[in-house]
Scaffold this active site. Structure first.
Site, PDB file in Angstrom:
ATOM      1  N   LYS A  75       9.043   4.806   7.878  1.00 60.90           N
ATOM      2  CA  LYS A  75       7.903   4.343   8.675  1.00 60.90           C
ATOM      3  C   LYS A  75       8.358   3.921  10.070  1.00 60.90           C
ATOM      4  O   LYS A  75       7.542   3.629  10.928  1.00 60.90           O
ATOM      5  CB  LYS A  75       7.204   3.168   7.975  1.00 60.90           C
ATOM      6  N   GLN A 104       4.123  -1.212   6.768  1.00 56.47           N
ATOM      7  CA  GLN A 104       3.295  -0.782   7.890  1.00 56.47           C
ATOM      8  C   GLN A 104       3.568  -1.614   9.141  1.00 56.47           C
ATOM      9  O   GLN A 104       3.198  -1.220  10.241  1.00 56.47           O
ATOM     10  CB  GLN A 104       1.821  -0.896   7.480  1.00 56.47           C
ATOM     11  N   ASP A 159       4.762  -7.003   1.872  1.00 59.28           N
ATOM     12  CA  ASP A 159       4.981  -5.567   2.042  1.00 59.28           C
ATOM     13  C   ASP A 159       4.937  -5.286   3.551  1.00 59.28           C
ATOM     14  O   ASP A 159       3.874  -5.313   4.162  1.00 59.28           O
ATOM     15  CB  ASP A 159       3.869  -4.820   1.283  1.00 59.28           C
ATOM     16  N   HIS A 165      -1.875  -1.713  -0.605  1.00 60.98           N
ATOM     17  CA  HIS A 165      -1.489  -0.349  -0.968  1.00 60.98           C
ATOM     18  C   HIS A 165      -1.277  -0.341  -2.486  1.00 60.98           C
ATOM     19  O   HIS A 165      -0.867  -1.348  -3.055  1.00 60.98           O
ATOM     20  CB  HIS A 165      -0.179  -0.063  -0.236  1.00 60.98           C
ATOM     21  N   CYS A 184      -4.025   5.557  -0.459  1.00 61.92           N
ATOM     22  CA  CYS A 184      -3.374   4.730  -1.496  1.00 61.92           C
ATOM     23  C   CYS A 184      -3.945   3.313  -1.508  1.00 61.92           C
ATOM     24  O   CYS A 184      -3.222   2.353  -1.771  1.00 61.92           O
ATOM     25  CB  CYS A 184      -1.866   4.665  -1.311  1.00 61.92           C
TER      26      CYS A 184
HETATM   27  C1  LIG Z   1       3.874   3.567   3.207  1.00 58.08           C
HETATM   28  C2  LIG Z   1       3.505   2.288   2.573  1.00 58.08           C
HETATM   29  C3  LIG Z   1       3.979   1.948   1.299  1.00 58.08           C
HETATM   30  C4  LIG Z   1       4.813   2.868   0.462  1.00 58.08           C
HETATM   31  O1  LIG Z   1       6.037   3.193   1.032  1.00 58.08           O
HETATM   32  P1  LIG Z   1       7.012   4.225   0.279  1.00 58.08           P
HETATM   33  O2  LIG Z   1       7.996   4.632   1.318  1.00 58.08           O
HETATM   34  O3  LIG Z   1       6.146   5.365  -0.180  1.00 58.08           O
HETATM   35  O4  LIG Z   1       7.615   3.502  -0.870  1.00 58.08           O
HETATM   36  C5  LIG Z   1       3.615   0.715   0.788  1.00 58.08           C
HETATM   37  N1  LIG Z   1       2.834  -0.138   1.477  1.00 58.08           N
HETATM   38  C6  LIG Z   1       2.364   0.155   2.698  1.00 58.08           C
HETATM   39  C7  LIG Z   1       1.527  -0.855   3.427  1.00 58.08           C
HETATM   40  C8  LIG Z   1       2.672   1.379   3.285  1.00 58.08           C
HETATM   41  O5  LIG Z   1       2.198   1.670   4.496  1.00 58.08           O
END
Ligand SMILES: *Cc1c(COP(=O)(O)O)cnc(C)c1O
Length: 404
Positions: free
Chosen positions: A224, A201, A198, A121, A362
């Site tokens: 999320k 997801q 990260d 992302h 993104c």
């Molecule tokens: C949604 C998402 C983000 C960003 O999250 P924010 O709440 O906008 O900071 C980063 N990485 C992944 C894989 C995502 O799905």
């Protein structure tokens, strides 16, 4: 097996109509919906004990502080962190990544290398590019194959004693690939590199265990996983959080302040300057409790069933191509129909009450890899149903007919 029809009753928004049709919400990878149990916690906070935390002697402040710290413990337990002070409350994934990137400004040096995966992302790419510009370190990319899987042999070839940091998502938001992060972490540690995962997801689909993974940093967003926006978690190993300097200066993060010098508060407060999203943090804890009551193994099994069903049904549509066919994959389907722009499909689906995401999600480097401007992305949560998959498939067929 999980009873989605019953679970749907917890989510008031799912009763909505959009453009005269029942809402079919398939944009869960962008944000999830909020159950009444979490909405109630938010209302209760503002109706009954809204106060600033950690500094008041009065009753409301004590109550708010207790609930906020209780949420930190719920998060700690859920992600199995060794210490509660390894849980930093953030504004979300993006904030957590920037906090860590900023902390490495005075640690990285010219000649150092950082590795980022091809599946990231933008929020797990741009902060590291900024860090490399500041420090003179070099950013290298772990490549992927057409199925949307990382090439692990190439990854291992990139690792050396120069590698200081590795960034990878647990699950790709654009393709749904579940990355073998345990393996990635293990190999990085062999050359002495730290790993930031990260988990934005992954957090709605699986339970990540910080100690079992031995990960250095792990970031998520509450929104999320059925919580509110603007709040999230940064997990960091104690040894790293002690080493990194504070991200922002302000109230809450100090121990003593004079005009000559300030000393910083202990963890986690060192990284929590200013009044936090108190209500959001408490609601984040409630969201984790809600999801655990449903059960993550039940959620995973049910979502896998939805994924398999939707993949089969969509693939049967002539001219439809799915991007991201990794063996290990969660309930995200990115696709295009030959000769039709994804935006046009998304717009027509909205007219039918079906919410999907269109565009680059993104993750422009992934789109560049496939040489496409974007995809239509349907992402499923545990409260979606096979009936909704049928509505999507019928909608896509109709859109295709109207557009070709
Ligand atoms: C949604 C998402 C983000 C960003 O999250 P924010 O709440 O906008 O900071 C980063 N990485 C992944 C894989 C995502 O799905």
């Amino acid at each position: 097996m999980l009873n989605a029809e019953k679970i749907r009753q917890d989510f008031p928004i799912l009763n909505r109509q959009v453009n005269g049709k029942p809402l079919v919400y398939l944009d869960n990878a962008a944000t999830s919906q909020t159950p009444q149990q979490v909405i109630d916690v938010i209302v209760d906070y503002y109706a009954n004990y809204n106060a600033n935390i950690h500094r008041g002697v009065h009753t409301l402040s004590q109550e708010a502080t207790d609930k906020y710290e209780e949420a930190r413990h719920i998060i700690q337990k859920h992600f199995n962190a060794k210490h509660a002070h390894e849980i930093i409350m953030t504004a979300g994934t993006t904030h957590g990544i920037n906090l860590v990137a900023s902390g490495f400004t005075n640690i990285l040096q010219k000649g150092d290398e950082v590795l980022v995966s091809a599946l990231e992302h933008h929020s797990n790419i741009v902060p590291w590019q900024m860090l490399c510009q500041k420090t003179g370190a070099t950013l290298k990319v772990i490549p992927m194959n057409t199925e949307g899987e990382l090439l692990l042999t190439d990854y291992e070839a990139l690792l050396s004693e120069k590698t200081k940091l590795v960034f990878v998502n647990h699950i790709s938001n654009a393709l749904g690939t579940i990355n073998p992060i345990e393996y990635i972490i293990n190999k990085a540690h062999k050359v002495g590199a730290a790993v930031l995962v990260d988990g934005a997801q992954a957090c709605p689909h699986l339970k990540a265990d910080m100690q079992a993974l031995d990960v250095d940093f792990y970031v998520v967003s509450a929104h999320k996983m059925c919580g509110p926006t603007g709040v999230g978690m940064l997990y960091g190993k104690e040894k790293w959080l002690s080493k990194l300097p504070p991200y922002q200066g302000g109230g809450e993060m100090i121990s003593e302040v004079t005009f000559q010098k300030s000393t910083y508060a202990d963890l986690p407060h060192k990284f929590e300057a200013g009044t936090p999203n108190i209500c959001g943090g408490i609601a984040f804890g409630a969201a984790i409790n809600y999801m655990n009551r449903i059960g993550f193994s039940e959620i995973a099994a049910y979502e896998h069933e939805l994924l398999t069903y939707a993949t089969t049904e969509l693939q049967a549509i002539d001219g439809l191509k799915i991007y991201g066919t990794a063996k290990e994959k969660t309930s995200v389907i990115s696709f295009n129909i030959k000769g039709i722009h994804p935006y046009d499909i998304g717009t027509l689906l909205d007219k039918m009450g079906i919410a999907v995401r269109t565009g680059h999600h993104c993750a422009q480097p992934i789109m560049n890899f496939y040489q496409i401007p974007g995809t239509v992305r349907a992402s499923f949560a545990f409260y979606n149903t096979k009936k909704e998959v049928d509505a999507l498939v019928a909608g896509v067929k109709k859109a295709k007919m109207m557009l070709s």
